[in-house]
Design an enzyme around this catalytic site. Structure first.
Site, PDB file in Angstrom:
ATOM      1  N   CYS A 188      -3.855   2.968  -4.984  1.00  0.00           N
ATOM      2  CA  CYS A 188      -3.956   1.518  -5.188  1.00  0.00           C
ATOM      3  C   CYS A 188      -3.374   0.764  -4.002  1.00  0.00           C
ATOM      4  O   CYS A 188      -2.535  -0.114  -4.171  1.00  0.00           O
ATOM      5  CB  CYS A 188      -3.224   1.121  -6.452  1.00  0.00           C
ATOM      6  SG  CYS A 188      -3.857   1.940  -7.899  1.00  0.00           S
ATOM      7  N   ASP A 189      -3.787   1.133  -2.809  1.00  0.00           N
ATOM      8  CA  ASP A 189      -3.332   0.433  -1.617  1.00  0.00           C
ATOM      9  C   ASP A 189      -4.587   0.141  -0.815  1.00  0.00           C
ATOM     10  O   ASP A 189      -5.349   1.066  -0.500  1.00  0.00           O
ATOM     11  CB  ASP A 189      -2.373   1.333  -0.828  1.00  0.00           C
ATOM     12  CG  ASP A 189      -1.740   0.606   0.339  1.00  0.00           C
ATOM     13  OD1 ASP A 189      -2.453  -0.195   1.004  1.00  0.00           O
ATOM     14  OD2 ASP A 189      -0.555   0.829   0.603  1.00  0.00           O
TER      15      ASP A 189
END
Ligand code: PLP
Length: 389
Positions: A337-338
């Site tokens: 989730c980056d």
């Protein structure tokens, strides 16, 4: 790192890659790097033939898997380590202290003392403070001064962070001698993944100037350490290792006829092609109904082993079980989730139109700079697993 050794396969066909065969025949429940130790051995021998009189010190950081180090110990390789832990890995694999150099220019004093106490005598430095540390914790050590060189055009340049200017290298030689150290030679790094041997010429010219000036100033320089830079075939094929190394050595010998010793520190060029990663597609999507390209998310990304996709510097070749199908352009991304965890988007990747979640992908030439670049588990995605066959 999680390393286990799979049983040796009975078939020892040299023509088919054993690591690709192993991937094809096995299921992996997480991204896994499979390395063929026999391919590492063959590459070592090819580089060794091409490098002629130059000694090989494997740059351990490229892949410190115990079986890789043990394979190289058996072949008589030397090692270049950057920390106490890397030195200990070499020793554990059976290397003797005399076979190990401490080539990092940024060393912890306690690591220097450790190396000195076990009998390592060769250290690199590029600054006054580092020389003072060496004089204190490794008195009398042999020092190689690292020279900064203008970028050669490598795909993964290493030029800015390390080395000193030519004139500073000369004053560091005086300083080292004044501190009781032995000024043994010069080192440099042409830049990692230097695809063409001719790209070495201007860099070697720069180092030869410092060499000549140092000797003229009375320093008995003996060793030229030409570092790494030997390329691997990724998306683009490169020249064979032996031929490449021979072309580099011709240029080295022409410029340093008076160098008593030459050493090279291949990392990538020795191990990259011996490994491939088995990974899986987690999602294929579009952001708008009329998008011309798809987003393909893998279970491996920048934080779990593919850090060298940074700035899309290293372009891995990717194969799927649908390679006979028609392809279309994709953005390739990792699972975390980056939003920085996108592998390729400036230059899209062509992948089969039928690709879908659950499909296996194989990422080729991943034996170097993958397993050690994996985070311990960002977002709960496991670090790259390693299997050496
Ligand atoms: C990383 C490194 C190498 C290996 O470089 P490759 O391009 O992978 O061959 C060699 N020498 C030093 C000092 C390094 O830091």
């Amino acid at each position: 790192m999680n390393v286990h050794v799979a049983g040796q396969t009975a078939r020892d066909s040299v023509s088919v890659s054993r690591h690709l065969q192993h991937i094809a025949q096995n299921h992996f429940d997480r991204p896994t790097l499979v390395i063929d130790s026999q391919a590492v051995a063959r590459q070592y021998q090819a580089l060794d033939r091409g490098l002629g009189r130059a000694r090989i010190h494997y740059a351990v950081k490229a892949n410190p898997a115990p079986e890789v180090l043990e394979t190289l110990v058996r072949l008589g390789s030397n090692f270049d380590a950057a920390s106490r832990t890397e030195i200990e890995m070499c020793l554990a694999a059976g290397a003797r202290a005399e076979q190990i150099t401490f080539g990092n220019t940024i060393k912890r004093p306690s690591d220097i003392a450790f190396a000195h106490n076990i009998g390592i005598t060769h250290f690199a430095a590029d600054a006054q403070e580092e020389l003072e540390k060496l004089a204190e914790f490794a008195p009398g050590a042999h020092v190689c001064l690292r020279v900064i060189v203008e970028a050669s055009g490598a795909d993964w340049p290493l030029s800015r962070k390390f080395g000193s200017s030519a004139s500073m290298a000369l004053s560091l030689m005086d300083a080292a001698a004044g501190l009781g150290l032995t000024v043994h030679g010069l080192s440099f790094h042409v830049g990692s993944q230097t695809r063409d041997p001719l790209m070495w010429a201007p860099v070697l010219d720069q180092v030869a100037e410092v060499w000549t000036a140092g000797r003229a100033a009375g320093h008995d320089l003996k060793l030229v350490n030409i570092g790494g830079g030997f390329p691997a075939s990724y998306k683009t094929e490169v020249m064979g290792a032996e031929e490449y190394a021979r072309a580099v050595m011709e240029q080295v010998n022409a410029r340093f006829p008076d160098a008593a010793e030459v050493m090279a520190e291949p990392g990538r060029g020795l191990v990259a092609e011996a490994g491939a990663i088995a990974a899986e597609v987690l999602l294929v999507s579009r952001k708008h109904a009329d998008d011309m390209f798809r987003w393909v998310y893998l279970d491996i990304g920048k934080f779990s082993g593919l850090a060298e996709t940074m700035d899309e510097a290293i372009r891995y070749q990717i194969s799927t079980s649908r390679d006979h199908e028609q392809t279309g352009p994709c953005v390739l991304a990792g699972p975390s989730c980056d939003s920085a965890d996108v592998l390729y988007e400036k230059q899209l990747v062509q992948l089969p139109l039928g690709l879908k979640a659950g499909d296996r992908v194989v990422i080729h030439s991943c034996g170097a700079y993958t397993s050690t670049y994996a985070s311990v588990g960002f977002n709960g995605f496991p670090p790259l697993d390693v299997v050496v066959i």
